[in-house]
Design a protein around this motif. Structure first.
Motif, PDB file in Angstrom:
ATOM      1  N   UNK A  28      -6.148 -16.157 -23.439  1.00 18.70           N
ATOM      2  CA  UNK A  28      -5.306 -16.648 -24.353  1.00 18.70           C
ATOM      3  C   UNK A  28      -5.887 -17.140 -25.519  1.00 18.70           C
ATOM      4  N   UNK A  29      -7.049 -17.735 -25.336  1.00 19.87           N
ATOM      5  CA  UNK A  29      -7.829 -18.518 -26.490  1.00 19.87           C
ATOM      6  C   UNK A  29      -8.151 -17.144 -27.506  1.00 19.87           C
ATOM      7  N   UNK A  30      -8.571 -16.158 -27.031  1.00 21.05           N
ATOM      8  CA  UNK A  30      -9.093 -15.131 -27.774  1.00 21.05           C
ATOM      9  C   UNK A  30      -7.612 -14.176 -28.306  1.00 21.05           C
ATOM     10  N   UNK A  55      -8.906 -10.648 -33.196  1.00 21.92           N
ATOM     11  CA  UNK A  55      -8.657 -10.221 -32.051  1.00 21.92           C
ATOM     12  C   UNK A  55      -8.377  -8.432 -31.989  1.00 21.92           C
ATOM     13  N   UNK A  56      -8.216  -7.987 -33.080  1.00 21.78           N
ATOM     14  CA  UNK A  56      -8.171  -6.371 -33.098  1.00 21.78           C
ATOM     15  C   UNK A  56      -9.720  -6.069 -32.899  1.00 21.78           C
ATOM     16  N   UNK A  57     -10.416  -6.695 -33.739  1.00 25.22           N
ATOM     17  CA  UNK A  57     -12.044  -6.221 -33.924  1.00 25.22           C
ATOM     18  C   UNK A  57     -12.631  -6.760 -32.373  1.00 25.22           C
ATOM     19  N   UNK A  58     -12.198  -7.689 -32.044  1.00 20.13           N
ATOM     20  CA  UNK A  58     -12.726  -7.936 -30.755  1.00 20.13           C
ATOM     21  C   UNK A  58     -12.390  -7.159 -29.342  1.00 20.13           C
ATOM     22  N   UNK A  59     -11.116  -6.541 -29.470  1.00 17.92           N
ATOM     23  CA  UNK A  59     -10.592  -5.463 -28.766  1.00 17.92           C
ATOM     24  C   UNK A  59     -11.573  -4.363 -28.858  1.00 17.92           C
TER      25      UNK A  59
END
Length: 245
Positions: A126-128, A147-151
Protein backbone atom coordinates in the motif's frame (compact mmCIF):
# COMPACT_ATOMS: atom_id res chain seq x y z
CA UNK A 1 -24.01 -11.25 9.23
CA UNK A 2 -24.43 -11.58 5.48
CA UNK A 3 -27.32 -9.44 4.27
CA UNK A 4 -29.95 -11.12 2.09
CA UNK A 5 -29.54 -11.13 -1.66
CA UNK A 6 -31.96 -9.01 -3.69
CA UNK A 7 -34.99 -10.74 -5.20
CA UNK A 8 -33.56 -12.68 -8.13
CA UNK A 9 -36.08 -11.56 -10.72
CA UNK A 10 -35.56 -7.90 -9.78
CA UNK A 11 -31.81 -7.67 -10.50
CA UNK A 12 -31.28 -4.32 -12.22
CA UNK A 13 -27.53 -3.93 -12.43
CA UNK A 14 -25.67 -3.81 -15.72
CA UNK A 15 -26.05 -7.01 -17.78
CA UNK A 16 -24.27 -9.97 -16.23
CA UNK A 17 -23.13 -7.93 -13.24
CA UNK A 18 -20.42 -6.16 -15.21
CA UNK A 19 -19.31 -2.55 -14.79
CA UNK A 20 -17.89 0.01 -17.20
CA UNK A 21 -15.47 2.92 -17.07
CA UNK A 22 -14.06 5.23 -19.71
CA UNK A 23 -10.27 5.33 -19.92
CA UNK A 24 -7.87 7.83 -21.46
CA UNK A 25 -4.58 5.93 -21.40
CA UNK A 26 -1.62 7.76 -19.92
CA UNK A 27 0.67 9.42 -22.44
CA UNK A 28 3.55 9.53 -19.95
CA UNK A 29 6.78 8.12 -21.43
CA UNK A 30 8.60 5.47 -19.43
CA UNK A 31 12.35 4.91 -19.39
CA UNK A 32 12.00 2.36 -22.20
CA UNK A 33 10.54 5.09 -24.44
CA UNK A 34 7.03 3.61 -24.35
CA UNK A 35 4.06 5.73 -23.27
CA UNK A 36 1.31 4.08 -21.28
CA UNK A 37 -0.02 2.63 -18.09
CA UNK A 38 0.94 0.49 -15.14
CA UNK A 39 1.35 -3.27 -15.66
CA UNK A 40 -0.81 -5.29 -13.30
CA UNK A 41 -2.86 -8.48 -12.92
CA UNK A 42 -6.38 -9.35 -11.77
CA UNK A 43 -6.95 -12.50 -9.72
CA UNK A 44 -10.68 -13.23 -10.07
CA UNK A 45 -11.91 -11.01 -12.90
CA UNK A 46 -11.84 -10.99 -16.68
CA UNK A 47 -11.61 -7.59 -18.34
CA UNK A 48 -12.44 -6.36 -21.84
CA UNK A 49 -11.38 -3.32 -23.84
CA UNK A 50 -13.66 -1.68 -26.40
CA UNK A 51 -11.42 0.79 -28.23
CA UNK A 52 -13.25 4.03 -29.01
CA UNK A 53 -10.41 6.26 -30.20
CA UNK A 54 -6.71 6.55 -30.94
CA UNK A 55 -4.22 3.74 -31.34
CA UNK A 56 -1.98 1.63 -29.18
CA UNK A 57 -1.60 -1.91 -27.93
CA UNK A 58 -1.82 -4.07 -24.86
CA UNK A 59 1.22 -6.05 -23.80
CA UNK A 60 0.36 -9.27 -21.96
CA UNK A 61 2.37 -11.81 -20.02
CA UNK A 62 1.04 -15.22 -18.96
CA UNK A 63 2.48 -18.67 -18.39
CA UNK A 64 2.13 -19.08 -22.18
CA UNK A 65 4.55 -16.20 -22.76
CA UNK A 66 4.57 -12.58 -23.89
CA UNK A 67 2.19 -11.15 -26.51
CA UNK A 68 1.29 -7.75 -27.89
CA UNK A 69 -2.24 -7.09 -29.21
CA UNK A 70 -2.79 -4.00 -31.42
CA UNK A 71 -5.63 -1.70 -30.38
CA UNK A 72 -7.51 0.56 -32.82
CA UNK A 73 -11.05 1.97 -32.98
CA UNK A 74 -13.50 -0.93 -33.13
CA UNK A 75 -11.17 -3.48 -31.53
CA UNK A 76 -12.58 -5.56 -28.71
CA UNK A 77 -9.89 -7.37 -26.72
CA UNK A 78 -10.28 -9.29 -23.47
CA UNK A 79 -8.29 -11.47 -21.12
CA UNK A 80 -8.84 -13.73 -18.13
CA UNK A 81 -7.54 -13.63 -14.53
CA UNK A 82 -3.80 -14.13 -14.26
CA UNK A 83 -2.98 -12.04 -17.34
CA UNK A 84 -0.39 -9.38 -16.59
CA UNK A 85 -1.23 -6.47 -18.89
CA UNK A 86 0.31 -3.13 -19.81
CA UNK A 87 -1.51 -0.61 -22.01
CA UNK A 88 0.62 1.24 -24.55
CA UNK A 89 -0.56 4.61 -25.88
CA UNK A 90 0.66 5.41 -29.39
CA UNK A 91 -1.86 8.11 -30.30
CA UNK A 92 -4.52 9.33 -27.84
CA UNK A 93 -5.74 5.82 -26.98
CA UNK A 94 -9.24 5.81 -25.45
CA UNK A 95 -11.09 2.75 -24.26
CA UNK A 96 -14.36 1.74 -22.67
CA UNK A 97 -13.44 -0.92 -20.14
CA UNK A 98 -15.86 -3.75 -19.28
CA UNK A 99 -15.11 -5.32 -15.91
CA UNK A 100 -16.37 -8.54 -14.38
CA UNK A 101 -17.90 -8.65 -10.89
CA UNK A 102 -19.37 -5.15 -10.71
CA UNK A 103 -16.10 -3.35 -11.31
CA UNK A 104 -14.00 -5.34 -8.86
CA UNK A 105 -10.83 -4.87 -10.99
CA UNK A 106 -10.92 -1.16 -10.05
CA UNK A 107 -12.16 -1.83 -6.52
CA UNK A 108 -9.39 -4.07 -5.26
CA UNK A 109 -8.82 -7.02 -7.59
CA UNK A 110 -5.53 -5.80 -9.02
CA UNK A 111 -1.93 -6.34 -8.04
CA UNK A 112 0.74 -4.23 -9.70
CA UNK A 113 3.92 -5.95 -10.88
CA UNK A 114 6.08 -4.28 -8.24
CA UNK A 115 9.51 -5.73 -7.43
CA UNK A 116 9.40 -8.57 -4.86
CA UNK A 117 10.63 -6.25 -2.08
CA UNK A 118 7.31 -4.35 -2.33
CA UNK A 119 5.10 -7.45 -2.29
CA UNK A 120 6.00 -8.76 1.16
CA UNK A 121 2.85 -7.61 3.01
CA UNK A 122 -0.22 -5.41 2.48
CA UNK A 123 1.26 -2.43 4.33
CA UNK A 124 4.45 -2.36 2.24
CA UNK A 125 2.44 -2.77 -0.94
CA UNK A 126 0.00 0.00 0.00
CA UNK A 127 2.83 2.41 0.79
CA UNK A 128 4.07 2.00 -2.79
CA UNK A 129 0.70 2.14 -4.54
CA UNK A 130 -1.93 4.24 -2.77
CA UNK A 131 -2.68 7.61 -4.37
CA UNK A 132 -3.87 10.08 -1.69
CA UNK A 133 -7.38 11.12 -2.72
CA UNK A 134 -7.18 14.46 -0.92
CA UNK A 135 -3.81 15.48 -2.38
CA UNK A 136 -3.49 18.16 -5.07
CA UNK A 137 -3.77 16.90 -8.64
CA UNK A 138 -0.06 17.46 -9.28
CA UNK A 139 0.84 15.27 -6.30
CA UNK A 140 -1.60 12.55 -7.37
CA UNK A 141 0.03 12.55 -10.81
CA UNK A 142 3.51 12.33 -9.28
CA UNK A 143 2.51 9.30 -7.19
CA UNK A 144 0.74 7.63 -10.13
CA UNK A 145 3.81 8.04 -12.33
CA UNK A 146 6.15 6.82 -9.60
CA UNK A 147 4.15 3.65 -8.97
CA UNK A 148 3.88 3.06 -12.75
CA UNK A 149 7.65 3.23 -13.08
CA UNK A 150 8.14 0.98 -10.04
CA UNK A 151 5.74 -1.57 -11.51
CA UNK A 152 7.65 -1.46 -14.79
CA UNK A 153 10.80 -2.44 -12.89
CA UNK A 154 9.10 -5.62 -11.67
CA UNK A 155 7.41 -6.19 -15.03
CA UNK A 156 10.70 -6.14 -16.93
CA UNK A 157 12.20 -8.61 -14.48
CA UNK A 158 9.27 -10.98 -15.04
CA UNK A 159 9.57 -10.67 -18.83
CA UNK A 160 13.30 -11.31 -18.76
CA UNK A 161 13.18 -14.21 -16.30
CA UNK A 162 14.16 -17.64 -17.56
CA UNK A 163 11.79 -20.39 -16.52
CA UNK A 164 8.44 -20.19 -14.73
CA UNK A 165 9.70 -19.59 -11.19
CA UNK A 166 9.57 -15.78 -11.17
CA UNK A 167 6.02 -15.64 -12.52
CA UNK A 168 4.88 -18.33 -10.08
CA UNK A 169 6.40 -16.37 -7.19
CA UNK A 170 4.54 -13.24 -8.31
CA UNK A 171 1.27 -15.19 -8.47
CA UNK A 172 1.81 -16.48 -4.93
CA UNK A 173 2.70 -13.05 -3.57
CA UNK A 174 -0.34 -11.49 -5.24
CA UNK A 175 -2.65 -14.13 -3.79
CA UNK A 176 -1.27 -13.52 -0.31
CA UNK A 177 -1.74 -9.75 -0.63
CA UNK A 178 -5.44 -9.99 -1.52
CA UNK A 179 -6.39 -12.78 0.88
CA UNK A 180 -7.61 -10.43 3.67
CA UNK A 181 -10.16 -8.90 1.27
CA UNK A 182 -11.65 -12.06 -0.18
CA UNK A 183 -14.74 -12.07 2.04
CA UNK A 184 -15.68 -8.61 0.75
CA UNK A 185 -15.02 -9.72 -2.83
CA UNK A 186 -17.25 -12.73 -2.39
CA UNK A 187 -20.08 -10.49 -1.15
CA UNK A 188 -19.65 -8.19 -4.15
CA UNK A 189 -19.80 -11.21 -6.48
CA UNK A 190 -22.82 -12.65 -4.66
CA UNK A 191 -24.83 -9.44 -4.97
CA UNK A 192 -23.73 -8.85 -8.56
CA UNK A 193 -22.80 -11.62 -10.98
CA UNK A 194 -24.33 -14.43 -8.92
CA UNK A 195 -27.57 -12.48 -8.46
CA UNK A 196 -27.70 -11.75 -12.20
CA UNK A 197 -27.37 -15.46 -13.03
CA UNK A 198 -30.02 -16.35 -10.43
CA UNK A 199 -32.37 -13.76 -11.93
CA UNK A 200 -32.13 -15.36 -15.37
CA UNK A 201 -32.75 -18.79 -13.88
CA UNK A 202 -35.82 -17.58 -12.02
CA UNK A 203 -37.19 -15.77 -15.07
CA UNK A 204 -36.78 -18.88 -17.22
CA UNK A 205 -38.57 -20.90 -14.57
CA UNK A 206 -41.44 -18.43 -14.43
CA UNK A 207 -41.85 -18.45 -18.20
CA UNK A 208 -41.81 -22.26 -18.25
CA UNK A 209 -44.70 -22.15 -15.77
CA UNK A 210 -46.57 -19.63 -17.93
CA UNK A 211 -45.91 -16.83 -15.45
CA UNK A 212 -44.90 -13.53 -17.07
CA UNK A 213 -45.39 -11.41 -13.95
CA UNK A 214 -41.72 -10.39 -13.75
CA UNK A 215 -42.19 -8.33 -16.92
CA UNK A 216 -44.27 -5.88 -14.90
CA UNK A 217 -41.18 -5.21 -12.75
CA UNK A 218 -39.25 -3.64 -15.65
CA UNK A 219 -37.15 -0.56 -14.85
CA UNK A 220 -34.99 1.88 -16.82
CA UNK A 221 -31.87 3.48 -15.33
CA UNK A 222 -29.18 5.84 -16.58
CA UNK A 223 -26.29 7.71 -15.00
CA UNK A 224 -23.39 9.97 -15.77
CA UNK A 225 -19.90 9.33 -14.39
CA UNK A 226 -19.71 9.97 -10.65
CA UNK A 227 -15.98 10.78 -10.92
CA UNK A 228 -14.15 12.17 -13.93
CA UNK A 229 -10.43 12.04 -14.56
CA UNK A 230 -9.49 9.80 -11.65
CA UNK A 231 -5.87 8.61 -11.71
CA UNK A 232 -6.18 4.87 -12.36
CA UNK A 233 -3.65 2.15 -13.09
CA UNK A 234 -3.71 2.60 -16.87
CA UNK A 235 -4.87 6.18 -17.33
CA UNK A 236 -7.41 8.83 -16.33
CA UNK A 237 -10.77 7.25 -15.57
CA UNK A 238 -14.38 8.35 -15.75
CA UNK A 239 -15.94 6.15 -13.09
CA UNK A 240 -19.61 5.25 -12.65
CA UNK A 241 -21.26 4.93 -9.25
CA UNK A 242 -20.92 1.45 -7.87
CA UNK A 243 -18.44 0.44 -10.57
CA UNK A 244 -15.18 1.20 -8.82
CA UNK A 245 -13.56 2.88 -5.87
Amino acid sequence: MVSPAPHAAAFAGLPGGVAVSHLAVYDWPADDGVCGGTPHMHLTCSEAYVVTGGRGSVQTLTTSGYEETPLAPGTVAWFTPGTIHRLVNEDDLRITVLMQNSGLPEAGDAVLTLPPRCLTDPETYAAATVIPADAPVAEQERVARARRDLALEGYRALREAEGPEALAAFHEAAAALVRPRLADWRERWRRGAEAAVAATGEQLGRLERGDASHLAEAVVRAQQPAVRGKFGMCGRLDVYRGAAS
